[in-house]
Every structure is written in structure tokens, then in C-alpha cells.
Design a protein around this motif. Structure first.
Motif, PDB file in Angstrom:
ATOM      1  N   LEU A  84       0.754  -1.201  -0.093  1.00 33.25           N
ATOM      2  CA  LEU A  84       0.057  -0.027   0.008  1.00 33.25           C
ATOM      3  C   LEU A  84       0.830   1.101   0.002  1.00 33.25           C
ATOM      4  O   LEU A  84       1.382   1.610   1.098  1.00 33.25           O
ATOM      5  N   GLY A  85       1.017   1.878  -0.998  1.00 34.63           N
ATOM      6  CA  GLY A  85       1.931   2.652  -1.285  1.00 34.63           C
ATOM      7  C   GLY A  85       1.425   4.361  -1.393  1.00 34.63           C
ATOM      8  O   GLY A  85       0.359   4.595  -1.697  1.00 34.63           O
ATOM      9  N   LEU A  86       2.471   5.278  -1.251  1.00 35.56           N
ATOM     10  CA  LEU A  86       2.086   6.629  -1.498  1.00 35.56           C
ATOM     11  C   LEU A  86       3.469   7.447  -2.025  1.00 35.56           C
ATOM     12  O   LEU A  86       4.526   7.088  -1.742  1.00 35.56           O
ATOM     13  N   TYR A  87       2.988   8.105  -3.010  1.00 34.61           N
ATOM     14  CA  TYR A  87       4.099   8.728  -3.878  1.00 34.61           C
ATOM     15  C   TYR A  87       4.588   9.999  -3.452  1.00 34.61           C
ATOM     16  O   TYR A  87       5.638  10.603  -3.643  1.00 34.61           O
ATOM     17  N   GLU A  88       3.554  10.249  -2.389  1.00 36.15           N
ATOM     18  CA  GLU A  88       4.312  11.709  -1.614  1.00 36.15           C
ATOM     19  C   GLU A  88       4.861  11.228  -0.180  1.00 36.15           C
ATOM     20  O   GLU A  88       4.366  10.341   0.586  1.00 36.15           O
ATOM     21  N   ASN A  89       5.881  11.763   0.197  1.00 36.03           N
ATOM     22  CA  ASN A  89       6.559  11.807   1.496  1.00 36.03           C
ATOM     23  C   ASN A  89       6.406  13.134   2.223  1.00 36.03           C
ATOM     24  O   ASN A  89       7.103  14.045   1.960  1.00 36.03           O
ATOM     25  N   PRO A  90       5.281  13.217   2.732  1.00 42.40           N
ATOM     26  CA  PRO A  90       4.790  14.405   3.411  1.00 42.40           C
ATOM     27  C   PRO A  90       5.971  15.218   4.262  1.00 42.40           C
ATOM     28  O   PRO A  90       6.428  14.550   5.237  1.00 42.40           O
ATOM     29  N   LYS A  91       5.973  16.409   4.018  1.00 41.25           N
ATOM     30  CA  LYS A  91       7.163  17.262   4.988  1.00 41.25           C
ATOM     31  C   LYS A  91       6.356  17.244   6.471  1.00 41.25           C
ATOM     32  O   LYS A  91       7.282  17.267   7.359  1.00 41.25           O
ATOM     33  N   ASP A  92       5.037  17.503   6.552  1.00 44.64           N
ATOM     34  CA  ASP A  92       4.459  17.503   7.759  1.00 44.64           C
ATOM     35  C   ASP A  92       4.470  16.122   8.232  1.00 44.64           C
ATOM     36  O   ASP A  92       4.000  15.413   7.988  1.00 44.64           O
ATOM     37  N   PRO A 123       3.709 -10.935 -18.404  1.00 45.93           N
ATOM     38  CA  PRO A 123       3.240 -12.085 -18.413  1.00 45.93           C
ATOM     39  C   PRO A 123       4.262 -12.647 -17.052  1.00 45.93           C
ATOM     40  O   PRO A 123       5.407 -12.568 -17.297  1.00 45.93           O
ATOM     41  N   GLY A 124       3.531 -13.080 -16.036  1.00 49.59           N
ATOM     42  CA  GLY A 124       4.447 -13.602 -15.142  1.00 49.59           C
ATOM     43  C   GLY A 124       4.986 -12.644 -14.042  1.00 49.59           C
ATOM     44  O   GLY A 124       5.432 -13.091 -12.990  1.00 49.59           O
ATOM     45  N   LYS A 125       4.547 -11.287 -14.197  1.00 49.68           N
ATOM     46  CA  LYS A 125       5.202 -10.177 -13.387  1.00 49.68           C
ATOM     47  C   LYS A 125       4.204  -9.650 -12.657  1.00 49.68           C
ATOM     48  O   LYS A 125       3.090  -9.451 -13.214  1.00 49.68           O
ATOM     49  N   PRO A 126       4.435  -9.101 -11.454  1.00 50.97           N
ATOM     50  CA  PRO A 126       3.251  -8.611 -10.724  1.00 50.97           C
ATOM     51  C   PRO A 126       3.091  -7.244 -11.084  1.00 50.97           C
ATOM     52  O   PRO A 126       3.805  -6.499 -11.529  1.00 50.97           O
ATOM     53  N   VAL A 127       1.822  -6.921 -11.116  1.00 51.94           N
ATOM     54  CA  VAL A 127       1.379  -5.385 -11.568  1.00 51.94           C
ATOM     55  C   VAL A 127       0.964  -4.638 -10.371  1.00 51.94           C
ATOM     56  O   VAL A 127       0.129  -5.273  -9.320  1.00 51.94           O
ATOM     57  N   TRP A 128       1.419  -3.647 -10.095  1.00 54.74           N
ATOM     58  CA  TRP A 128       1.228  -2.484  -9.132  1.00 54.74           C
ATOM     59  C   TRP A 128       0.467  -1.421  -9.781  1.00 54.74           C
ATOM     60  O   TRP A 128       1.134  -0.412 -10.652  1.00 54.74           O
ATOM     61  N   MET A 129      -0.684  -1.178  -9.377  1.00 50.33           N
ATOM     62  CA  MET A 129      -1.485   0.069  -9.946  1.00 50.33           C
ATOM     63  C   MET A 129      -1.539   1.080  -9.147  1.00 50.33           C
ATOM     64  O   MET A 129      -1.406   1.044  -7.932  1.00 50.33           O
ATOM     65  N   VAL A 130      -1.114   2.339  -9.910  1.00 50.99           N
ATOM     66  CA  VAL A 130      -1.184   3.381  -9.115  1.00 50.99           C
ATOM     67  C   VAL A 130      -2.459   4.385  -9.270  1.00 50.99           C
ATOM     68  O   VAL A 130      -2.950   4.749 -10.652  1.00 50.99           O
ATOM     69  N   LEU A 131      -3.189   4.651  -8.329  1.00 50.30           N
ATOM     70  CA  LEU A 131      -4.564   5.062  -8.400  1.00 50.30           C
ATOM     71  C   LEU A 131      -4.705   6.602  -7.970  1.00 50.30           C
ATOM     72  O   LEU A 131      -3.628   7.349  -7.460  1.00 50.30           O
ATOM     73  N   GLN A 132      -5.727   7.343  -7.923  1.00 58.11           N
ATOM     74  CA  GLN A 132      -6.131   8.591  -7.855  1.00 58.11           C
ATOM     75  C   GLN A 132      -6.203   9.177  -6.353  1.00 58.11           C
ATOM     76  O   GLN A 132      -6.982   8.811  -5.628  1.00 58.11           O
ATOM     77  N   TRP A 184      -1.065   8.490  -6.248  1.00 53.52           N
ATOM     78  CA  TRP A 184      -0.344   9.578  -6.564  1.00 53.52           C
ATOM     79  C   TRP A 184      -1.139  10.796  -6.487  1.00 53.52           C
ATOM     80  O   TRP A 184      -2.372  10.693  -6.595  1.00 53.52           O
ATOM     81  N   GLY A 185      -0.741  11.859  -6.126  1.00 58.58           N
ATOM     82  CA  GLY A 185      -1.359  13.109  -6.307  1.00 58.58           C
ATOM     83  C   GLY A 185      -1.885  13.746  -4.812  1.00 58.58           C
ATOM     84  O   GLY A 185      -2.232  14.888  -4.846  1.00 58.58           O
ATOM     85  N   SER A 186      -1.494  13.111  -3.740  1.00 52.52           N
ATOM     86  CA  SER A 186      -1.809  13.544  -2.368  1.00 52.52           C
ATOM     87  C   SER A 186      -1.183  14.868  -2.149  1.00 52.52           C
ATOM     88  O   SER A 186      -1.771  15.436  -1.115  1.00 52.52           O
ATOM     89  N   ALA A 187      -0.118  14.920  -2.709  1.00 52.83           N
ATOM     90  CA  ALA A 187       0.509  16.185  -2.544  1.00 52.83           C
ATOM     91  C   ALA A 187      -0.295  17.603  -2.853  1.00 52.83           C
ATOM     92  O   ALA A 187       0.112  18.588  -2.325  1.00 52.83           O
ATOM     93  N   TYR A 188      -0.943  17.451  -3.734  1.00 56.95           N
ATOM     94  CA  TYR A 188      -1.947  18.426  -4.281  1.00 56.95           C
ATOM     95  C   TYR A 188      -3.229  18.519  -3.699  1.00 56.95           C
ATOM     96  O   TYR A 188      -3.955  19.374  -3.982  1.00 56.95           O
ATOM     97  N   THR A 189      -3.630  17.775  -2.874  1.00 58.14           N
ATOM     98  CA  THR A 189      -4.864  17.583  -2.363  1.00 58.14           C
ATOM     99  C   THR A 189      -4.982  18.573  -1.388  1.00 58.14           C
ATOM    100  O   THR A 189      -4.251  18.735  -0.221  1.00 58.14           O
ATOM    101  N   ASP A 190      -6.151  19.079  -1.247  1.00 61.03           N
ATOM    102  CA  ASP A 190      -6.687  20.050   0.040  1.00 61.03           C
ATOM    103  C   ASP A 190      -7.185  19.176   0.978  1.00 61.03           C
ATOM    104  O   ASP A 190      -8.350  18.544   1.034  1.00 61.03           O
ATOM    105  N   ARG A 191      -6.073  18.989   2.094  1.00 59.22           N
ATOM    106  CA  ARG A 191      -6.494  18.043   3.229  1.00 59.22           C
ATOM    107  C   ARG A 191      -7.709  18.574   4.090  1.00 59.22           C
ATOM    108  O   ARG A 191      -8.133  17.827   5.151  1.00 59.22           O
TER     109      ARG A 191
END
Length: 485
Positions: free
Chosen positions: A56-64, A308-317, A362-369
Motif C-alpha cells: 500500500l504505497g504513497l508517492y508523497e513523502n509528506p514534509k509535515d 506475463p508472470g510479473k506482478p502488477v502494481w496499480m497507481v490510483l487517484q 499519486w497526487g496527495s501532495a496536491y490535495t486540499d486536506r
């Protein structure tokens, strides 16, 4: 404490940081020492220090720190990091893993010695760090081969040429060049890219200039892509020779042919695709006929076809398209909303039932939290993290028969079911890819592996009758069915 939090705690307690002296001694013996034992199982699941792990991954490494803590406590277990020891330490202190993007150094089609040295330095500096799990190659590398040419030839070049033509005092020449620009557009409209590019280059020369980017062409993109694919494969082979301990993963844009992606995918151990379809038919991220929520599952399947035969890691919104817009006063922006909680949940499970072995955002760095979306996203992550023992379990070896009650729809999509084999029995993850509610029947269940099935969210239960259950599910619905004997 959820199961994922337990795993993180156990891992962090069992991995005492290496002393600098010990690390130096080990690196003298091995080309690349890793603090973690990382491998990929035959079914594509990542194995970390002996544990099957659903990423369960996140493209953002939050500074906060507070935001980072929110993400990790929700269950995020892999976060993108810069090649920086302080940042890796920060993640390790929270019991989560990191990946590092190796950048263009992976492409050995040019500047080979310098790039090999760069790869070696990355491995020497960071491979032994207890947080590092995975290397990543440049994001959307294949698509950018094409996209760079598209931006130049179809956006920037026309604008520059038209401005220069408008400034000409020789009106006859200006008229001639405008006619040539019309010819460029006509050829592009017929996919006659070489002819269009030759005319555009001729316009530059008529203006007394050499073409600024003579090699940045749509017509030669297949050749440039093939060169890059070969260079990245050489780089991957070199990186694995000096650092065989860490998997390499590659993310694609939701573009390009299966054949082209397959050529690039040789240079990775795991492959992925980003797809951000909300709101449907407005964002335009999918270029398939399916542009809605179910394009997530469609691209998951396409990625498997290309690797074929390799794992697929999907990047979502993890953002709204409005948050990426350059023109904040665009009247259409109010329609370019965040995904709802139900859409976020559906997209995650649609990827999973179609074969994804990891979900990254991906994209959480742009999200209004301050808006509900961030909390709703973390709620979905928490649900997935609590299901870690199920999601990381092997797919059940069972042949299920799925049938639908008659309805008024054409039903070119329907129910997808993923059975997962755990110590508790055979779990069922059910997704309705149809835009109306459906009533479905699953037959072929083993009564010894589940006599009753209970939805983990609603609590609704159904007893299996001779290995058969019948349930109703809402449009774009998800049901995670827990077995009991």
C-alpha cells in the motif's frame, strides 16, 4: 492494532540498524548488501523478510510529520523517498519502507560509463538502508517518448511559428507560410506525421532558422522508444548485477500499445500503470473506450498482458483534476472533483480483483486536506491494511461459476470475484463493474472452506447451500465476504 501495524512493528523490532563499520565490512564482501530480504513469490506477491506483503504505497513523502503519521497509521507501508539518508531514516523510524527512483541513469543507451557509475553510487549509498525496499525507474518513460514530441510538434512549435509569421513584414511570404501551416495540420489529421514534420521544418528554414528540435518527432518515436527500451534493459541488467537484492519496478501511463510496454517491461521485476478516471468522461485520463471507474480494472488486465508472470502494481487517484489545473478560473473546474469514498473504494478493489498485487496513490501532495477526500482515502487504506492477511494470501485454487439474474441491461460488464485462500477459509472479494445493481450467484464453493459468508462492512450473512450462495450488490459495489465454518 491492525494486522498491518502488527507486521510493521514486528519488522521494525527485528531489524536493528547496521553500524557503519559492519555495513562497510559487508559491502566489501557482497556487491550489494540489503538490510531486508525481499523477493517476489511465484504468484507475484512481494515477500519481505519472509512475510507475504500486499503493498500500500504513497508517492508523497509528506514534509509535515502529522500528515506522514496519518498515512502510516492508516496502513501505508511503502513511500517514495529521495535518495537521502535523512528521509530514509524518517520513514524507518515509523516502521515503513521506501522506494527510490534511479532516474535516467537506468538508460545506458547514452553516456554509459557515467550512468553506470551513478547506479553504483546509489546502490553503495542506500541499498543497505533498512528502509529501502524497491528501486523505481523513470516514471512513464515510454509515454514521455511520445508525449514530448506531441507537446513540441502539436502545441509549442505551432505557437512559436505562428507568432513569427504574424511578425513578418513580407505579407506574401506570411501568406505562404500560413498555407504551409494548414498543410501541417492536414497531414497530422491523417497520421502522416513525417510529412507534417518535414513541412514544419521547412517553415523554420523559410523563417531563417534551423529547426530547434529536429529529432523530437512523432514519426521517429517508435525508434526512439526502442532505443530507450534497450538502454533501460542494459541498465536494469547492470543494476541487478551490482544489487540483486532489491526488486525494480516500472510505472507506465495509461497509454501505448501492449507490444511497446512489453519491450520496456523487460527492464523491471514489477510493472504498473497509473489511471485517474474521476470524474468519468471529464478527466479523460483513460484513452480506452472504457473511460469510467472500470478502466482501472481494464488497465490492470492490460498491464498483465504486457508483462506475463510479473506482478502488477496499480497507481490510483489521490487528487482532483481541478487541483492540477493551470487555469484556476476555468468554469469546468467545479466538475473536476475528488473521487467519492465509494469511488475510491471501488477503484482499489477493481484493481485487486483484476490481479493487482499492490496499490499505490499519486497526487496527495496536491490535495486540499481540509476537504473530506483525504480522510476518506485513508479510510479505504485502513480497510485494505486490516485485510493484509487476506490480500497477501494466495489466490484460492477453486473453479467458481458465476451467474447473474436477468435484468434490463446489456451487461457487457458484470461481476468479478477473487477467491483468496487463508487459514480461516476461502474469502471472496466481489466487485460489480456494471452501472446498475445486480443479483448474482456463485457456485463451486468448498463447504469445508466456508459454510457462511459475511460482508465485512454491512455484516450481512448468507449461508452456502451445496457450495452456492446468492447475493445482491449495488452498482459499482464491493463486497468482501468473510467465511465461517
Amino acid at each position: 492494532m491492525g494486522p498491518m501495524e502488527f507486521l510493521r512493528t514486528r519488522h521494525s523490532e527485528s531489524r536493528a540498524p547496521l553500524t557503519q563499520l559492519a555495513a562497510i565490512a559487508l559491502l566489501a564482501i557482497f556487491p550489494c548488501f540489503a538490510a531486508n530480504d525481499v523477493s517476489i513469490a511465484a504468484d507475484g506477491m512481494l515477500i519481505v523478510n519472509g512475510d507475504r506483503t500486499f503493498v500500500l504505497g504513497l508517492y508523497e513523502n509528506p514534509k509535515d510529520d502529522a500528515i506522514l503519521d496519518e498515512a502510516t497509521k492508516a496502513g501505508i507501508n511503502l513511500i517514495q523517498s529521495t535518495p537521502d539518508t535523512e528521509q530514509l531514516d524518517r520513514l524507518h523510524n515509523r516502521g515503513v519502507y521506501a522506494w527510490i527512483n534511479v532516474g535516467s541513469s537506468i538508460d545506458l543507451s547514452a553516456d554509459t560509463d557515467t550512468r553506470k557509475a551513478s547506479l553504483k553510487k546509489l546502490a553503495d549509498d542506500f541499498a543497505a538502508h533498512p528502509s529501502l525496499l524497491v528501486w523505481e525507474v523513470p516514471d512513464e518513460a515510454l509515454w514521455n517518448v511520445w508525449y514530448g514530441a506531441e507537446l513540441w510538434r502539436n502545441r509549442d512549435e505551432p505557437k512559436q511559428q505562428e507568432e513569427l509569421i504574424a511578425a513578418l513584414e513580407d505579407k506574401a511570404k506570411a501568406e505562404k507560410l500560413r498555407a504551409m501551416r494548414v498543410d501541417v495540420r492536414k497531414h497530422r489529421a491523417m497520421a502522416e506525421y513525417k510529412q507534417a514534420e518535414d513541412i514544419a521544418d521547412a517553415i523554420w528554414r523559410e523563417l531563417g532558422k534551423e529547426p530547434p528540435n529536429p529529432e523530437l518527432n512523432t514519426s521517429n518515436a517508435p525508434e526512439r522508444a526502442a532505443t530507450m527500451a534497450a538502454g533501460m534493459l542494459d541498465g536494469y541488467t547492470h543494476l541487478k548485477s551490482i544489487c540483486p537484492t532489491h526488486p525494480v519496478w516500472m510505472n507506465h501511463a495509461p497509454r501505448n500499445s501492449v507490444a511497446q510496454r512489453a519491450a520496456f517491461n523487460k527492464a523491471a521485476d514489477a510493472v504498473g500503470c497509473d489511471i485517474y478516471p474521476v470524474p468519468p468522461h471529464i478527466g479523460g485520463h483513460s484513452d480506452l473506450a472504457d473511460r469510467g471507474l472500470t478502466s482501472v480494472g481494464a488497465f490492470t488486465r492490460l498491464m498483465q498482458d504486457a508483462a506475463p508472470g510479473k506482478p502488477v502494481w496499480m497507481v490510483l487517484q489521490a487528487f482532483s483534476w481541478a487541483e492540477l489545473a493551470e487555469k484556476k478560473n476555468d468554469p469546468d473546474l467545479d466538475q473536476q472533483r475528488h473521487p467519492t469514498y465509494h469511488e475510491t473504494r471501488f477503484m482499489a478493489y477493481d484493481a485487486i480483483v483484476n490481479g493487482a498485487r499492490a496499490i499505490l496513490y499519486w497526487g496527495s501532495a496536491y490535495t486540499d486536506r481540509s476537504k473530506p477526500f483525504w480522510g476518506e482515502l485513508l479510510k479505504v487504506v485502513r480497510e485494505l491494511a486490516d485485510l493484509q492477511p487476506v490480500l497477501s494470501a494466495p489466490d484460492a485454487d477453486v473453479e467458481l461459476q458465476i451467474s447473474l439474474d436477468e435484468t434490463w441491461g446489456s451487461l457487457d460488464q458484470g461481476i468479478r470475484v477473487l477467491p483468496k485462500e487463508t487459514n480461516d477459509g476461502t474469502w471472496l472479494i466481489v466487485v460489480n463493474e456494471w452501472h446498475d445493481p445486480l443479483r448474482y450467484t456463485i457456485a463451486g464453493l468448498n463447504p469445508a472452506r466456508g459454510a457462511t459468508y459475511t460482508d465485512t462492512i454491512t455484516g450481512a450473512s448468507v449461508a452456502a447451500d451445496n457450495g452456492t450462495i446468492t447475493l445482491s450488490i449495488p452498482s459499482y459495489g464491493v463486497q468482501v465476504l468473510r467465511p465461517s465454518k
